[in-house]
Write a protein that holds these residues in place. Sequence first.
Motif, mmCIF file in Angstrom:
data_model
loop_
_atom_site.group_PDB
_atom_site.id
_atom_site.type_symbol
_atom_site.label_atom_id
_atom_site.label_comp_id
_atom_site.label_asym_id
_atom_site.label_seq_id
_atom_site.Cartn_x
_atom_site.Cartn_y
_atom_site.Cartn_z
ATOM 1 N N THR A 213 77.919 40.635 10.107
ATOM 2 C CA THR A 213 78.704 41.852 10.336
ATOM 3 C C THR A 213 79.758 42.062 9.265
ATOM 4 O OG1 THR A 213 78.415 41.555 12.708
ATOM 5 C CG2 THR A 213 80.191 43.024 12.021
ATOM 6 N N PHE A 214 80.540 41.021 9.018
ATOM 7 C CA PHE A 214 81.691 41.201 8.128
ATOM 8 C C PHE A 214 81.274 41.275 6.657
ATOM 9 C CE2 PHE A 214 84.021 39.040 11.793
ATOM 10 C CZ PHE A 214 84.442 40.246 12.324
ATOM 11 N N SER A 237 72.398 46.263 17.697
ATOM 12 C CA SER A 237 72.608 44.821 17.618
ATOM 13 C C SER A 237 73.932 44.489 16.921
ATOM 14 C CB SER A 237 71.426 44.130 16.939
ATOM 15 O OG SER A 237 71.286 44.583 15.625
ATOM 16 N N ASP A 241 80.619 50.631 16.422
ATOM 17 C CA ASP A 241 81.744 50.693 15.500
ATOM 18 C C ASP A 241 81.387 50.181 14.108
ATOM 19 O OD1 ASP A 241 84.675 51.312 15.268
ATOM 20 O OD2 ASP A 241 84.568 49.274 14.451
ATOM 21 N N ASP B 82 70.838 34.810 11.908
ATOM 22 C CA ASP B 82 71.950 35.461 12.589
ATOM 23 C C ASP B 82 71.412 36.069 13.887
ATOM 24 O OD1 ASP B 82 71.312 38.500 11.900
ATOM 25 O OD2 ASP B 82 71.133 37.412 10.007
ATOM 26 N N PRO B 84 71.834 39.129 15.381
ATOM 27 C CA PRO B 84 71.169 40.440 15.343
ATOM 28 C C PRO B 84 69.710 40.338 14.877
ATOM 29 C CG PRO B 84 73.367 40.618 14.402
ATOM 30 C CD PRO B 84 73.122 39.147 14.658
ATOM 31 N N PRO B 212 88.987 48.523 14.974
ATOM 32 C CA PRO B 212 87.785 48.650 14.140
ATOM 33 C C PRO B 212 87.158 47.304 13.785
ATOM 34 C CG PRO B 212 89.573 50.019 13.288
ATOM 35 C CD PRO B 212 90.160 49.141 14.348
ATOM 36 N N THR B 213 85.848 47.254 13.836
ATOM 37 C CA THR B 213 85.098 46.024 13.558
ATOM 38 C C THR B 213 85.525 45.358 12.259
ATOM 39 O OG1 THR B 213 83.199 47.009 14.664
ATOM 40 C CG2 THR B 213 82.767 45.112 13.251
ATOM 41 N N PHE B 214 85.583 46.159 11.203
ATOM 42 C CA PHE B 214 85.818 45.554 9.887
ATOM 43 C C PHE B 214 87.280 45.149 9.688
ATOM 44 C CE2 PHE B 214 81.917 48.181 8.697
ATOM 45 C CZ PHE B 214 81.062 47.103 8.888
ATOM 46 N N LEU B 216 88.782 43.415 12.350
ATOM 47 C CA LEU B 216 89.025 42.431 13.414
ATOM 48 C C LEU B 216 89.591 41.116 12.874
ATOM 49 C CD1 LEU B 216 85.848 42.913 15.659
ATOM 50 C CD2 LEU B 216 88.219 43.447 16.301
ATOM 51 N N ARG B 217 89.060 40.667 11.736
ATOM 52 C CA ARG B 217 89.558 39.382 11.226
ATOM 53 C C ARG B 217 91.022 39.477 10.809
ATOM 54 N NH1 ARG B 217 85.003 36.964 7.284
ATOM 55 N NH2 ARG B 217 85.256 39.044 6.396
ATOM 56 N N ASN B 234 86.078 41.578 23.642
ATOM 57 C CA ASN B 234 85.002 42.282 24.349
ATOM 58 C C ASN B 234 83.724 42.213 23.506
ATOM 59 O OD1 ASN B 234 86.420 43.317 26.683
ATOM 60 N ND2 ASN B 234 87.520 44.659 25.272
ATOM 61 N N SER B 237 80.686 44.894 23.198
ATOM 62 C CA SER B 237 80.909 46.210 22.587
ATOM 63 C C SER B 237 80.986 46.110 21.064
ATOM 64 C CB SER B 237 82.155 46.875 23.169
ATOM 65 O OG SER B 237 83.289 46.110 22.890
ATOM 66 N N TYR B 238 81.005 44.895 20.529
ATOM 67 C CA TYR B 238 81.016 44.694 19.075
ATOM 68 C C TYR B 238 79.774 43.972 18.552
ATOM 69 C CZ TYR B 238 85.966 45.975 18.964
ATOM 70 O OH TYR B 238 87.156 46.648 19.064
ATOM 71 N N GLY B 239 79.032 43.349 19.428
ATOM 72 C CA GLY B 239 77.885 42.571 18.970
ATOM 73 C C GLY B 239 78.245 41.095 18.842
ATOM 74 N N ASP B 241 77.415 39.023 16.632
ATOM 75 C CA ASP B 241 77.711 38.521 15.293
ATOM 76 C C ASP B 241 79.175 38.693 14.926
ATOM 77 O OD1 ASP B 241 76.471 37.381 12.809
ATOM 78 O OD2 ASP B 241 77.594 39.098 12.020
ATOM 79 N N ALA B 242 79.839 39.694 15.509
ATOM 80 C CA ALA B 242 81.278 39.831 15.253
ATOM 81 C C ALA B 242 82.009 38.610 15.821
ATOM 82 C CB ALA B 242 81.808 41.121 15.868
ATOM 83 N N GLY B 245 81.375 35.775 13.526
ATOM 84 C CA GLY B 245 82.208 35.902 12.326
ATOM 85 C C GLY B 245 83.646 35.458 12.585
ATOM 86 N N LEU B 246 84.145 35.761 13.754
ATOM 87 C CA LEU B 246 85.517 35.350 14.113
ATOM 88 C C LEU B 246 85.594 33.846 14.362
ATOM 89 C CD1 LEU B 246 86.321 38.257 16.622
ATOM 90 C CD2 LEU B 246 87.372 37.938 14.359
#
Lengths: 405, 405
Positions: A213-214, A237, A241, B82, B84, B212-214, B216-217, B234, B237-239, B241-242, B245-246
């Motif tokens: 994602t990132f 997937s 957003d 990954d 997804p 926003p997803t991008f 989040l970090r 949550n 709602s982000y997938g 993989d987010a 990534g975190l």
Amino acid sequence: MSDTCVATYRLYDDRADFHKKAESIAVGLTVGSWTDIPETKKASMQKHLGRVVDVHIHESDVPNERYADVRIAYPDVNFSRDIPALLVTVFGKLSMDGRVKLLDLDWSSTFQQAFSGPKFGIAGIREQLGVHNRPLLMSIFKSVIGHDLSALREQFHQQALGGVDLIKDDEILFENPLTPIQDRVKVCLEAAKQVEEETGKKLLYAANLTGPTFELRDQARRAIDAGANALLFNVLSYGYDALHGLSSDPDISVPIMAHPAMAGALYPSPHYGISARLLLGKLLRLAGADFVLFPSPYGSVTMPQEDTQGIREACLDTDRPMKQSFPVPSAGIHPGLVPLIIRDFGIDVVVNAGGGVHGHPLGAAGGGQAFVQAIDAVLQGTSLKDYAQNHEALHHAIQIWGTKE
Amino acid sequence: MSDTCVATYRLYDDRADFHKKAESIAVGLTVGSWTDIPETKKASMQKHLGRVVDVHIHESDVPNERYADVRIAYPDVNFSRDIPALLVTVFGKLSMDGRVKLLDLDWSSTFQQAFSGPKFGIAGIREQLGVHNRPLLMSIFKSVIGHDLSALREQFHQQALGGVDLIKDDEILFENPLTPIQDRVKVCLEAAKQVEEETGKKLLYAANLTGPTFELRDQARRAIDAGANALLFNVLSYGYDALHGLSSDPDISVPIMAHPAMAGALYPSPHYGISARLLLGKLLRLAGADFVLFPSPYGSVTMPQEDTQGIREACLDTDRPMKQSFPVPSAGIHPGLVPLIIRDFGIDVVVNAGGGVHGHPLGAAGGGQAFVQAIDAVLQGTSLKDYAQNHEALHHAIQIWGTKE
């Protein structure tokens, strides 16, 4: 209370008092409990309180078929202006509370302002391709896994020769050592250029954007630097957003095609999930999809007409200050279905075929030609059967797959 | 063929030849068509070909109840490492192909190597809190929308006084001008410190990571810089993989709590979607959730025992080289349920309550105390009713909510 998002739910329950249930949702998903709020705080909390708009009860003697369509207005002030916040607000907890399906969302113009929608839209894509008065034609790679660059290039070349406007990767072609996105963009667009020099015909190639994602934005920029002129993206997937982040990035200067992979986990149940129109129509357009793929009502993997028309309307609706998304009914499409597609979708549609191109006896080039001829025939008001008498590619296609007109 | 991911599906069909259907999935979702591959290519394509592992048919005379559990092995070489890519491979297109539910995924150890799972896990969190031989206790803010920092601080303080180990934001508290994440982390952790100085008790506060997803970090790092010692997210709602990534970011050095918001759109239907065990158990742990929230089998918003136990097993399973996730059965939890929770989940569980803390007649502090007393009673082998005779907070709780033991 104009700045609200109105959510429409279908609630199923054999016995519930739906009015009471609606009230408990409106309060529970916003301020929590109204009676627990001290009198001195109520004035300031009022603006956060959800409100029941209406409740339409469908009584039925069939077990499990008593339901109500309930509309609830959620104040914008409660959530940030992004799709995850909107969805978590209206359906986060509620999705787990018995049989309930989210049918629709109608957000405020204030919420809408945070979204610019598709960057190109139907008009922009038609401009890029120089095609204004007919449906677009797209073909999909037949088989991609395990093929090397020269095999992909050859497949691409054959498809391009048939006269298609768009070619897309298969959604299961991920980043891989044999055909990394930058390299396959290069060889495929070389093939596109070669065909364009012969035919004068422009072509967009939607390369599948995959991976962490990132890193998606960097990966998209690399693909665009290598020449990519469109991207395919498995939106569900990654979340809406992520698509919004891509489509609103000024550096990602190419149309984005949203693939519906995983959507069937969400829309088909009458009792749970999210309606197809909202899931694949309204929300994908809001998030910035230039093209929206979904199962056609005709083919092997089908979606009911009511849903496909709902998606089409959400893609084309002119009430919102956003460009339109191209609806792309997919799966099981052959040239004999073109009259139905144009009847049901008009000309602002992408005719999208895989097997219907590659399975043609004259090869993928012949398959593309058969579709081009079918589109010409319909726009000229001629039946496919008549047109096929002087058009060999279409003739072969009809012999194999028949027609529906 | 050890490097495959085996997917288990439940396919419903009144008439289908399930063996044939399974074969068509195995081939269709990998190489596309085996018969179309030239003989000279078959040797090199073999390693990409999906394989039917087994097919168990459940015949039934009940309409719509004839189904088969089918296992299909997908070669790892077909997809990137990954979530997804894995999900799109095994269920992207297939999710839309009639009534089919994804029950399970069993990925290879090679695929697993790309994931380190929860950064802290049960043992790490116990270490942080200094709590080793009992369930953890968490409380949730009662009402958050429309409250300012001083109101949140006061709510936090009252909850902390009750002796809870964790306090979490409500999942519908998004980034907002009244209580931005950095500011609320500051005031809440001040309150936590104040209580710790009095009681010696450590506390984690899971602040809701949104936006926003991008971003989040960056947002997570800002929260951590402000002192955040846990994050709520949550995930759906982000997938997944987010979350991955975190959780795999070395700078995000705090436990992550996965909220199940939106999960009900996916797991409850027998015919569509993804099983709760896979959706909320296996995949959340793989993606790195230190805590996994899900509806308890007891309360108002309930999940069937079979599903909650499936999630628990997926969180605790020791077959994989990953730390364990804390299972957090939620919703409708009051002190009288603690015996059931410990009976069903053991001590590696978080007892998580909202109304069961805040609705206590002695306030949130009394509510927390009642839970602490209930846990003590169960671990000492005493019935809650007996224990309540000398423990006022528990006594009040039982009077209101009763007990189940």
